[in-house]
Design a protein around this motif. Structure first.
Motif, PDB file in Angstrom:
ATOM      1  N   GLY A 187       0.804  -1.202   0.000  1.00  0.00           N
ATOM      2  CA  GLY A 187       0.000   0.000   0.000  1.00  0.00           C
ATOM      3  C   GLY A 187       0.841   1.257   0.000  1.00  0.00           C
ATOM      4  O   GLY A 187       2.064   1.219   0.167  1.00  0.00           O
ATOM      5  N   ARG A 188       0.177   2.378  -0.145  1.00  0.00           N
ATOM      6  CA  ARG A 188       0.815   3.640  -0.488  1.00  0.00           C
ATOM      7  C   ARG A 188       1.786   4.198   0.550  1.00  0.00           C
ATOM      8  O   ARG A 188       2.649   5.012   0.221  1.00  0.00           O
ATOM      9  CB  ARG A 188      -0.264   4.692  -0.765  1.00  0.00           C
ATOM     10  N   THR A 189       1.686   3.801   1.814  1.00  0.00           N
ATOM     11  CA  THR A 189       2.520   4.408   2.850  1.00  0.00           C
ATOM     12  C   THR A 189       3.856   3.707   3.067  1.00  0.00           C
ATOM     13  O   THR A 189       4.678   4.182   3.842  1.00  0.00           O
ATOM     14  CB  THR A 189       1.762   4.424   4.184  1.00  0.00           C
ATOM     15  N   LEU A 190       4.077   2.571   2.423  1.00  0.00           N
ATOM     16  CA  LEU A 190       5.277   1.788   2.699  1.00  0.00           C
ATOM     17  C   LEU A 190       6.536   2.455   2.144  1.00  0.00           C
ATOM     18  O   LEU A 190       6.572   2.873   0.990  1.00  0.00           O
ATOM     19  CB  LEU A 190       5.142   0.392   2.095  1.00  0.00           C
ATOM     20  N   THR A 191       7.583   2.516   2.971  1.00  0.00           N
ATOM     21  CA  THR A 191       8.871   3.031   2.528  1.00  0.00           C
ATOM     22  C   THR A 191       9.979   2.098   2.972  1.00  0.00           C
ATOM     23  O   THR A 191       9.853   1.394   3.981  1.00  0.00           O
ATOM     24  CB  THR A 191       9.158   4.426   3.109  1.00  0.00           C
ATOM     25  N   ASP A 192      11.081   2.114   2.217  1.00  0.00           N
ATOM     26  CA  ASP A 192      12.237   1.313   2.616  1.00  0.00           C
ATOM     27  C   ASP A 192      13.188   2.166   3.445  1.00  0.00           C
ATOM     28  O   ASP A 192      12.884   3.323   3.794  1.00  0.00           O
ATOM     29  CB  ASP A 192      12.923   0.698   1.399  1.00  0.00           C
ATOM     30  N   ALA A 193      14.356   1.634   3.751  1.00  0.00           N
ATOM     31  CA  ALA A 193      15.297   2.324   4.628  1.00  0.00           C
ATOM     32  C   ALA A 193      15.802   3.627   4.033  1.00  0.00           C
ATOM     33  O   ALA A 193      16.228   4.532   4.764  1.00  0.00           O
ATOM     34  CB  ALA A 193      16.479   1.395   4.931  1.00  0.00           C
ATOM     35  N   GLU A 194      15.753   3.747   2.703  1.00  0.00           N
ATOM     36  CA  GLU A 194      16.207   4.972   2.044  1.00  0.00           C
ATOM     37  C   GLU A 194      15.080   5.982   1.851  1.00  0.00           C
ATOM     38  O   GLU A 194      15.276   7.033   1.243  1.00  0.00           O
ATOM     39  CB  GLU A 194      16.815   4.642   0.674  1.00  0.00           C
ATOM     40  N   GLY A 195      13.891   5.652   2.337  1.00  0.00           N
ATOM     41  CA  GLY A 195      12.761   6.557   2.189  1.00  0.00           C
ATOM     42  C   GLY A 195      12.053   6.466   0.862  1.00  0.00           C
ATOM     43  O   GLY A 195      11.261   7.351   0.499  1.00  0.00           O
ATOM     44  N   THR A 196      12.279   5.393   0.124  1.00  0.00           N
ATOM     45  CA  THR A 196      11.618   5.190  -1.167  1.00  0.00           C
ATOM     46  C   THR A 196      10.271   4.518  -0.958  1.00  0.00           C
ATOM     47  O   THR A 196      10.169   3.504  -0.269  1.00  0.00           O
ATOM     48  CB  THR A 196      12.488   4.318  -2.090  1.00  0.00           C
ATOM     49  N   TYR A 197       9.254   5.078  -1.577  1.00  0.00           N
ATOM     50  CA  TYR A 197       7.910   4.507  -1.482  1.00  0.00           C
ATOM     51  C   TYR A 197       7.797   3.326  -2.446  1.00  0.00           C
ATOM     52  O   TYR A 197       8.019   3.480  -3.645  1.00  0.00           O
ATOM     53  CB  TYR A 197       6.859   5.572  -1.818  1.00  0.00           C
ATOM     54  N   TYR A 198       7.436   2.152  -1.920  1.00  0.00           N
ATOM     55  CA  TYR A 198       7.352   0.973  -2.780  1.00  0.00           C
ATOM     56  C   TYR A 198       5.961   0.353  -2.806  1.00  0.00           C
ATOM     57  O   TYR A 198       5.783  -0.746  -3.347  1.00  0.00           O
ATOM     58  CB  TYR A 198       8.395  -0.075  -2.375  1.00  0.00           C
ATOM     59  N   GLY A 199       4.975   1.060  -2.274  1.00  0.00           N
ATOM     60  CA  GLY A 199       3.611   0.546  -2.320  1.00  0.00           C
ATOM     61  C   GLY A 199       2.643   1.480  -3.014  1.00  0.00           C
ATOM     62  O   GLY A 199       1.427   1.275  -2.956  1.00  0.00           O
ATOM     63  N   THR A 200       3.161   2.516  -3.681  1.00  0.00           N
ATOM     64  CA  THR A 200       2.287   3.426  -4.401  1.00  0.00           C
ATOM     65  C   THR A 200       1.849   2.790  -5.717  1.00  0.00           C
ATOM     66  O   THR A 200       2.309   1.713  -6.101  1.00  0.00           O
ATOM     67  CB  THR A 200       2.995   4.769  -4.647  1.00  0.00           C
ATOM     68  N   ALA A 201       0.958   3.477  -6.423  1.00  0.00           N
ATOM     69  CA  ALA A 201       0.390   2.933  -7.659  1.00  0.00           C
ATOM     70  C   ALA A 201       1.491   2.519  -8.635  1.00  0.00           C
ATOM     71  O   ALA A 201       2.481   3.237  -8.785  1.00  0.00           O
ATOM     72  CB  ALA A 201      -0.520   3.979  -8.310  1.00  0.00           C
ATOM     73  N   PRO A 202       1.334   1.332  -9.253  1.00  0.00           N
ATOM     74  CA  PRO A 202       0.176   0.425  -9.214  1.00  0.00           C
ATOM     75  C   PRO A 202       0.393  -0.804  -8.337  1.00  0.00           C
ATOM     76  O   PRO A 202      -0.144  -1.875  -8.637  1.00  0.00           O
ATOM     77  CB  PRO A 202       0.058   0.008 -10.670  1.00  0.00           C
ATOM     78  N   ALA A 203       1.178  -0.693  -7.254  1.00  0.00           N
ATOM     79  CA  ALA A 203       1.604  -1.872  -6.493  1.00  0.00           C
ATOM     80  C   ALA A 203       0.439  -2.735  -6.019  1.00  0.00           C
ATOM     81  O   ALA A 203       0.492  -3.965  -6.105  1.00  0.00           O
ATOM     82  CB  ALA A 203       2.449  -1.440  -5.298  1.00  0.00           C
ATOM     83  N   ALA A 204      -0.632  -2.107  -5.490  1.00  0.00           N
ATOM     84  CA  ALA A 204      -1.722  -2.895  -4.903  1.00  0.00           C
ATOM     85  C   ALA A 204      -2.416  -3.774  -5.934  1.00  0.00           C
ATOM     86  O   ALA A 204      -2.658  -4.960  -5.691  1.00  0.00           O
ATOM     87  CB  ALA A 204      -2.734  -1.971  -4.224  1.00  0.00           C
TER      88      ALA A 204
END
Length: 537
Positions: A187-204
């Motif tokens: 989902g949209r709020t997920l970030t990795d250790a570097e602050g990269t969003y990996y759950g934004t569109a179209p991940a879901a």
């Protein structure tokens, strides 16, 4: 992951369970296609009591927990699914080998959804407030929440009946002898250790498609009829369920699915159940103002009238572009859409509600709601009267692409280390000026996230042909036109559509859950199988 729950454990839905470990957990992909083979012996046997319209049913089932459904997961905490297979109902054995499969997602607010902590069927939910996921990843604390929308997770946790009590499609499906698959998704709020969003569109939607592919790939290993997969979801989950139904086998998702190691199988689904879908996002601000522009905000006060009027005016062009027609109305335009909603959905819903009341209660309701004229067993009222009855709107304007980038949908279209972006020219140019342009990648991502693109523009041949669509008449989380246009566009293509507006119900309502389960049995032919001695009780 090991299995084995202690006797007396409590499922996410609050039902008492007994458990018996059998084998190991489901497959845990680590690389190639062989890692996507489902472990048939990796279940825990559980027993639960599920309340249905026909009374309480004691269901014993095999529960496969947190099975990773892709070969190259970004985050297994979210890219895993639970499978529940009924083996006994009220002491009678069940053969679910040919039963329909309900794929019930628990996404709300386009937030991450995980099934990793579920202890039984119906136990999935939003992961936005859950502990950090694998690899140190976590929902970003600075990300917008559910956009102030009151978004609710679906599947196990978020739907309410007409008495305001929790209802679970997943549990009711299990009690009917169906196989239940509950997938997690990024989902949209997920970030990795570097602050990269990996759950934004179209991940879901990519994850949910991968879950469908995993089930299909494991035909005969996962019990149930993999050609009779029915999806369900509420709110953002309802939009994703509709998107699964609309975009089956679309080539637009191929590179995304390949990237995460999705199974080589079809992601088309047989039928789609969609409650109050937060869909058609790039046109949602326009539709919202056409529908709710005259209503005051919750807490009092009007929205910016200039912005509201501009957006409502723009909606007319969008509505015309859909080229929808309906019997008795001709072309559905912004000029007659209110009459269409009244005649097709709102007045029939009010009529059914009032007919279902005892005479004294009906008289009291009509006295308290004089905007309704009751004559000949039929409710009539005007559009303005209906809007006044609904009262305050939930969202400010723009409702979705907020000028200050504060909405959940702004976060949904974030990218890289950028938390939120504008995804409509109207909001972007309001903030940046008349020559501003959307980021080049957004055109594709909007298509990937919008079921209307696959229905109206593509007429996707891989779409579902059976649709159950529901929304409450007092639901101002989005425009009531979203469901109407979704249903009308599908009907125009000749699909089987069962659409209904729940009278006086708000966001997340599911007042005919038993009807949905019966509808699944009907459209999949499961009732006929049982009558002819096939699978089932």
């Amino acid at each position: 992951m090991g299995v084995g729950a202690a006797a007396g454990a409590v499922a996410g839905g609050g039902f008492a369970l007994s458990a018996h470990a059998s084998g190991s957990a489901g497959s845990k992909p680590s690389g190639g296609a062989g890692s996507l083979v489902f472990d048939k012996d990796g279940f825990t046997e559980l027993t639960t009591t599920i309340t249905t319209d026909d009374g309480d049913k004691e269901v014993t089932y095999h529960f496969y927990k947190a099975v990773t459904y892709v070969a190259r997961p970004v985050d297994e905490k979210y890219q895993s699914l639970n499978v529940s297979v009924p083996v006994e109902i009220d002491g009678q054995p069940v053969n679910a080998s040919g039963a329909p499969i309900l794929l019930a997602n628990s996404v709300g607010g386009y937030m991450p959804s995980s099934v990793a902590d579920a202890t039984g069927v119906g136990g999935g939910g939003m992961g936005g407030g859950m502990p950090p996921g694998g690899g140190g990843a976590s929902p970003s604390p600075g990300a917008p929440a559910a956009g102030g929308t009151g978004e609710v997770p679906s599947g196990g946790n978020g739907q309410l009946d007409d008495a305001g009590k929790r209802v679970s499609n997943a549990e009711l499906a299990l009690a009917a002898g169906f196989v239940v698959v509950e997938p997690g998704a990024r989902g949209r709020t997920l970030t990795d250790a570097e602050g990269t969003y990996y759950g934004t569109a179209p991940a879901a939607i990519v994850d949910l498609k991968a879950a469908v592919r995993y089930v299909r790939f494991n035909k005969s290993r996962i019990p149930g009829d993999t050609d009779r997969i029915v999806t369900s979801g509420t709110s953002a989950g309802g939009a994703l369920s509709a998107l699964l139904g609309a975009s089956g086998d679309s080539p637009l998702y191929a590179e995304y699915l390949e990237e995460i190691g999705a199974a080589d199988a079809s992601d088309a689904v047989f039928a789609s159940g969609d409650w109050c879908p937060i869909a058609d996002l790039e046109h949602a601000d326009m539709a919202y103002e056409w529908n709710w522009g005259a209503n005051e905000l919750s807490g009092g006060g009007l929205v910016d009238r200039t912005v509201s009027k501009e957006l409502a005016t723009a909606f007319a062009d969008y509505q015309a572009s859909l080229k929808l027609r309906a019997k008795g109305f001709g072309s559905l335009t912004a000029r007659n859409l209110d009459d269409y909603l009244l005649e097709t959905y709102l007045r029939p819903s009010a009529t059914a509600y009032l007919k279902g009341l005892p005479e004294s209660d009906r008289s009291a309701y009509l006295a308290a709601n004089p905007f309704i004229t009751w004559s000949g067993g039929r409710a009539t009222f005007t559009w303005d009267g209906f809007l006044q009855h609904v009262g305050a709107r939930k969202k400010n304007t723009p409702a979705f692409d907020a000028f200050d980038l504060s909405s959940g949908e702004n976060n949904l279209f974030g990218t890289g280390t950028t938390q939120a972006r504008h995804f409509t020219l109207y909001s972007l140019r309001h903030e940046k000026g008349g020559s501003a342009r959307l980021d080049p990648d957004l055109g594709e991502k909007l298509k990937l996230m919008n079921p209307m693109h696959h229905i109206v523009k593509e007429r996707n041949p891989g779409r579902s042909r059976h649709w159950w669509i529901r929304v409450g008449t007092k639901d101002s989380d989005t425009s009531l036109t979203v469901v109407a246009n979704l249903a009308a566009s599908l009907e125009q293509l000749g699909d089987d559509v069962d659409a209904y507006y729940y009278w006086d119900q708000g966001h997340g309502a599911n007042t005919d859950a038993a009807g949905f389960i019966a509808w699944i049995a009907e459209v999949t032919g499961h009732d006929r199988k049982k009558e002819n001695g096939g699978s089932g009780r």
